[in-house]
Motif scaffolding. Structure first.
Motif, short mmCIF file in Angstrom:
data_model
loop_
_atom_site.label_atom_id
_atom_site.label_comp_id
_atom_site.label_asym_id
_atom_site.label_seq_id
_atom_site.Cartn_x
_atom_site.Cartn_y
_atom_site.Cartn_z
N VAL A 109 0.85 -1.19 0.00
CA VAL A 109 0.00 0.00 0.00
C VAL A 109 0.89 1.24 0.00
CG1 VAL A 109 -1.79 1.28 1.20
CG2 VAL A 109 -1.75 -1.20 1.35
N PHE A 110 0.51 2.20 -0.82
CA PHE A 110 1.25 3.46 -0.89
C PHE A 110 0.23 4.60 -0.85
CE2 PHE A 110 3.15 0.20 -3.59
CZ PHE A 110 4.33 -0.05 -2.89
N ALA A 111 0.42 5.56 0.05
CA ALA A 111 -0.50 6.68 0.18
C ALA A 111 0.28 7.98 0.09
CB ALA A 111 -1.25 6.61 1.50
N LEU A 112 -0.23 8.89 -0.73
CA LEU A 112 0.44 10.18 -0.94
C LEU A 112 -0.54 11.30 -0.64
CD1 LEU A 112 1.31 8.09 -3.48
CD2 LEU A 112 3.10 9.80 -3.59
N PRO A 113 -0.09 12.31 0.11
CA PRO A 113 -1.01 13.40 0.44
C PRO A 113 -1.41 14.20 -0.79
CG PRO A 113 1.23 13.96 1.10
CD PRO A 113 1.26 12.52 0.66
N ILE A 114 -2.66 14.62 -0.82
CA ILE A 114 -3.15 15.54 -1.84
C ILE A 114 -3.27 16.89 -1.15
CG2 ILE A 114 -5.07 16.11 -3.37
CD1 ILE A 114 -5.68 13.09 -3.50
N ARG A 115 -2.54 17.86 -1.63
CA ARG A 115 -2.45 19.12 -0.91
C ARG A 115 -2.32 20.29 -1.88
NH1 ARG A 115 3.21 18.65 2.24
NH2 ARG A 115 2.83 20.86 2.61
N VAL A 116 -2.69 21.45 -1.40
CA VAL A 116 -2.44 22.70 -2.10
C VAL A 116 -1.76 23.62 -1.11
CG1 VAL A 116 -3.44 24.67 -3.29
CG2 VAL A 116 -4.45 22.40 -3.59
N GLY A 117 -0.46 23.82 -1.27
CA GLY A 117 0.31 24.55 -0.26
C GLY A 117 0.27 23.79 1.04
N MET A 118 -0.19 24.46 2.09
CA MET A 118 -0.28 23.81 3.40
C MET A 118 -1.69 23.31 3.69
SD MET A 118 2.71 23.75 4.44
CE MET A 118 2.40 23.09 6.07
N ILE A 119 -2.58 23.39 2.71
CA ILE A 119 -3.95 22.91 2.88
C ILE A 119 -4.04 21.47 2.40
CG2 ILE A 119 -6.37 23.24 2.32
CD1 ILE A 119 -5.23 25.48 3.98
N LEU A 124 -4.00 10.13 -2.05
CA LEU A 124 -4.06 9.16 -3.15
C LEU A 124 -3.60 7.83 -2.61
CD1 LEU A 124 -4.16 8.37 -6.22
CD2 LEU A 124 -1.74 9.07 -6.32
N ASP A 125 -4.45 6.81 -2.71
CA ASP A 125 -4.12 5.47 -2.23
C ASP A 125 -3.82 4.56 -3.41
OD1 ASP A 125 -4.54 6.19 0.34
OD2 ASP A 125 -6.45 5.17 0.58
N GLN A 138 8.53 5.68 -10.26
CA GLN A 138 7.10 5.48 -9.96
C GLN A 138 6.64 6.40 -8.83
OE1 GLN A 138 7.29 1.25 -9.25
NE2 GLN A 138 6.39 0.75 -11.24
N LEU A 139 7.49 6.60 -7.83
CA LEU A 139 7.12 7.50 -6.74
C LEU A 139 6.98 8.93 -7.26
CD1 LEU A 139 6.57 8.11 -3.81
CD2 LEU A 139 9.05 8.19 -3.40
N SER A 140 7.89 9.34 -8.12
CA SER A 140 7.80 10.67 -8.72
C SER A 140 6.51 10.81 -9.52
CB SER A 140 9.01 10.92 -9.61
OG SER A 140 8.91 12.18 -10.26
N ASP A 141 6.16 9.77 -10.28
CA ASP A 141 4.93 9.79 -11.06
C ASP A 141 3.70 9.82 -10.16
OD1 ASP A 141 6.22 9.81 -13.49
OD2 ASP A 141 6.04 7.64 -13.82
N ALA A 142 3.75 9.09 -9.03
CA ALA A 142 2.63 9.08 -8.11
C ALA A 142 2.39 10.47 -7.52
CB ALA A 142 2.88 8.07 -6.99
N LEU A 143 3.45 11.20 -7.26
CA LEU A 143 3.31 12.58 -6.78
C LEU A 143 2.65 13.46 -7.83
CD1 LEU A 143 6.78 12.93 -5.02
CD2 LEU A 143 4.55 12.82 -3.88
N THR A 144 2.95 13.20 -9.10
CA THR A 144 2.31 13.93 -10.19
C THR A 144 0.81 13.63 -10.24
OG1 THR A 144 4.34 13.92 -11.51
CG2 THR A 144 2.27 14.27 -12.69
N VAL A 145 0.45 12.37 -10.01
CA VAL A 145 -0.97 12.00 -9.97
C VAL A 145 -1.67 12.70 -8.81
CG1 VAL A 145 -2.60 10.10 -9.72
CG2 VAL A 145 -0.53 9.78 -11.08
N ALA A 146 -1.02 12.76 -7.65
CA ALA A 146 -1.61 13.44 -6.49
C ALA A 146 -1.83 14.92 -6.80
CB ALA A 146 -0.71 13.27 -5.27
N ASP A 147 -0.91 15.54 -7.50
CA ASP A 147 -1.08 16.94 -7.91
C ASP A 147 -2.28 17.08 -8.86
OD1 ASP A 147 1.07 17.74 -6.41
OD2 ASP A 147 2.48 17.77 -8.08
N GLY A 148 -2.44 16.11 -9.76
CA GLY A 148 -3.58 16.12 -10.66
C GLY A 148 -4.89 16.00 -9.91
#
Length: 233
Positions: A109-119, A124-125, A138-148
């Motif tokens: 399982v991998f979870a990445l925060p979805i955030r805008v600044g400090m909000i 993303l699970d 893949q981790l870099s790409d997952a961060l891109t997905v979280a930004d999307g």
């Protein structure tokens, strides 16, 4: 991955359909079997905003039912939570979620925060049936997905916000948080009235019933609000 995310963002779909498409699009590029986008507020999962399939939606809802899990930790700590092997003996976290996930065939399982600044907006699970870490790429790409995912959420907020709210990130989050598990809170209110319990105690009773009967909290809530289930004192 950036191209795949941009394709979703410009496809014309908004809200949950766009979030679903984003979850589906990321699977082959990240080497995972399922993905979900959780809304999280004040340490609580408020709903599944997007999912690659029904299995992913169920896995996300298990974290709400359990009140624990990687998405809640990622959103709270505002850092990725990466668990390459749930079976590892040195992985003591989230026992209730871990047991349920393992029964569903999840090993990593991998979870990445979805955030805008400090909000923080949620997480993303990513779920995989075989153990092993994400690669650096893949981790870099997952961060891109979280930004999307954050962009999809904010676009939805902007569409329904006033001009004043668009300039206020806290007002924007209030809009996002309103996309919550409404039926769970309706059911919690009914349990409070029936058993004279506090909100926290009523929610604990609902979750306990869900675990005891291998249901999600949302499924139990639907039974309660449809009058097919009444909690006993």
């Amino acid at each position: 991955m950036r191209s795949a995310v941009e394709d979703v963002l410009v496809a014309g779909e908004r809200g949950a359909p766009a979030a679903d498409r984003l979850c589906v699009a990321c699977l082959p590029l990240l080497g995972v079997d399922a993905a979900a986008i959780s809304l999280i507020d004040a340490g609580e999962s408020r709903g599944t905003f997007g999912a690659s399939d029904a299995a992913a939606r169920l896995l996300d809802s298990l974290q709400f039912t359990a009140g624990e899990g990687p998405c809640l930790e990622a959103a709270h700590m505002m850092v990725p939570v990466l668990v390459p092997d749930l079976h590892a003996q040195d992985e003591p976290r989230w026992p209730a979620f871990k047991d349920a996930a393992e029964r569903a065939g999840v090993r990593a399982v991998f979870a990445l925060p979805i955030r805008v600044g400090m909000i923080g907006l949620g997480a993303l699970d990513l779920f995989r049936s075989v153990a092993g870490p994400l690669s650096v790429a893949q981790l870099s790409d997952a961060l891109t997905v979280a930004d999307g995912a954050a962009q999809i959420l904010l676009d939805l907020v902007d569409e329904s916000s006033t001009a004043t709210e668009r300039g206020d990130p806290l007002a924007q989050w209030a809009q996002v948080a309103s996309l919550s598990r409404i039926e769970v809170y309706q059911a919690t209110g009914m349990i409070m009235a029936q058993l004279d319990l506090s909100p926290a105690a009523a929610l604990v009773r609902l979750r306990a019933h869900a675990f005891a009967n291998e249901l999600t909290a949302s499924e139990v809530a639907q039974l309660i609000t449809s009058r097919h289930l009444q909690m006993e004192a």
